[in-house]
Scaffold this motif. Structure first.
Motif, PDB file in Angstrom:
ATOM      1  N   CYS A   1      30.801  37.343  41.569  1.00  0.00           N
ATOM      2  CA  CYS A   1      31.739  38.049  40.700  1.00  0.00           C
ATOM      3  C   CYS A   1      32.339  37.102  39.663  1.00  0.00           C
ATOM      4  O   CYS A   1      32.583  35.933  39.954  1.00  0.00           O
ATOM      5  N   ASP A   2      32.625  37.628  38.467  1.00  0.00           N
ATOM      6  CA  ASP A   2      33.206  36.839  37.387  1.00  0.00           C
ATOM      7  C   ASP A   2      34.735  36.811  37.417  1.00  0.00           C
ATOM      8  O   ASP A   2      35.353  36.128  36.606  1.00  0.00           O
ATOM      9  N   TYR A   3      35.349  37.589  38.292  1.00  0.00           N
ATOM     10  CA  TYR A   3      36.808  37.654  38.323  1.00  0.00           C
ATOM     11  C   TYR A   3      37.305  37.911  39.743  1.00  0.00           C
ATOM     12  O   TYR A   3      36.541  38.228  40.643  1.00  0.00           O
ATOM     13  N   HIS A   4      38.607  37.764  39.908  1.00  0.00           N
ATOM     14  CA  HIS A   4      39.272  38.041  41.185  1.00  0.00           C
ATOM     15  C   HIS A   4      39.699  39.509  41.204  1.00  0.00           C
ATOM     16  O   HIS A   4      40.088  40.047  40.164  1.00  0.00           O
TER      17      HIS A   4
ATOM     18  N   ARG B   1      36.636  35.448  42.733  1.00  0.00           N
ATOM     19  CA  ARG B   1      35.673  35.013  41.714  1.00  0.00           C
ATOM     20  C   ARG B   1      34.661  34.068  42.379  1.00  0.00           C
ATOM     21  O   ARG B   1      35.020  33.225  43.185  1.00  0.00           O
TER      22      ARG B   1
ATOM     23  N   SER C   1      34.026  45.479  42.543  1.00  0.00           N
ATOM     24  CA  SER C   1      33.617  44.603  41.438  1.00  0.00           C
ATOM     25  C   SER C   1      32.213  45.070  41.063  1.00  0.00           C
ATOM     26  O   SER C   1      31.217  44.612  41.632  1.00  0.00           O
TER      27      SER C   1
ATOM     28  N   THR D   1      40.991  37.569  35.359  1.00  0.00           N
ATOM     29  CA  THR D   1      40.380  36.266  35.152  1.00  0.00           C
ATOM     30  C   THR D   1      41.482  35.291  34.755  1.00  0.00           C
ATOM     31  O   THR D   1      42.570  35.723  34.352  1.00  0.00           O
TER      32      THR D   1
END
Length: 195
Positions: A94-97, A43, A84, A62
């Motif tokens: 990116c908004d997440y892992h 993220r 992603s 997330t």
């Protein structure tokens, strides 16, 4: 079928790329191995490559800042793509892992190499357009699934999209992806196996 042949087949199936189209890209693809728990993308970082999964399962997730709970957003499995999407397409953080849930191996291409292919070939340009459409479709399917479908229907969709997922991934990850608690998943599985 070796890894490159699997990749060529997947790209042909996904975007109609011919053998000659694929040859344009052949030197751009690189192998990479992951151990269970390794991160594909973190993220806040920009996703700079697009991967084809030769073997293994990945998740995008997330973390709820209030509870610390991890929530699985996307799953990616063997013979599919891992990326992603929003970060890759727009080259933004990116908004997440995205993390390997199993030991995994991929073949990947860098964003800059893919852009160069778009300039060389209309078929590769088409691939880029289809990739963006796929990102949209995957995201909309997830949203609509939570709004329009029951947990059981989401479970059946998951089996269709990732048939081997239950052999490789702990049930709590599947529960998180489906947006339900573990006992609910057990009841759904029991109901379906009894049909």
């Amino acid at each position: 079928m070796d890894e490159i042949e699997k990749l060529a087949f997947a790209l042909s199936h996904f975007a109609g790329l011919t053998e000659d189209d694929f040859k344009l890209s052949e030197n751009c693809w690189l192998p990479k191995n992951y151990k269970k728990g390794d991160f594909y993308n973190l993220r806040g970082t920009v996703c700079t490559y697009f991967g084809f999964i030769v073997d293994g399962v990945f998740r995008s997730y997330t973390i709820d800042e209030k509870t610390g709970e991890e929530k699985n957003v996307f799953l990616y499995s063997t013979n599919g793509f891992v990326v992603s999407f929003k970060s890759f397409i727009n080259q933004i953080p990116c908004d997440y892992h995205t993390q390997a849930l199993t030991d995994a191996s991929i073949i990947y291409i860098r964003y800059t190499d893919l852009l160069a292919l778009y300039h060389q070939s209309h078929r590769w340009e088409k691939f880029g357009r289809l990739l963006a459409q796929e990102a949209f479709n995957v995201t909309m399917s997830r949203i609509e699934g939570f709004i329009l479908k029951s947990p059981e229907e989401r479970y059946l969709d998951l089996i269709k999209q990732h048939p081997d997922i239950f052999n490789n991934v702990p049930l709590y990850h599947i529960s998180s992806y489906l947006g339900i608690q573990g006992p609910s998943l057990s009841r759904i599985r029991k109901r379906i196996s009894g049909k």
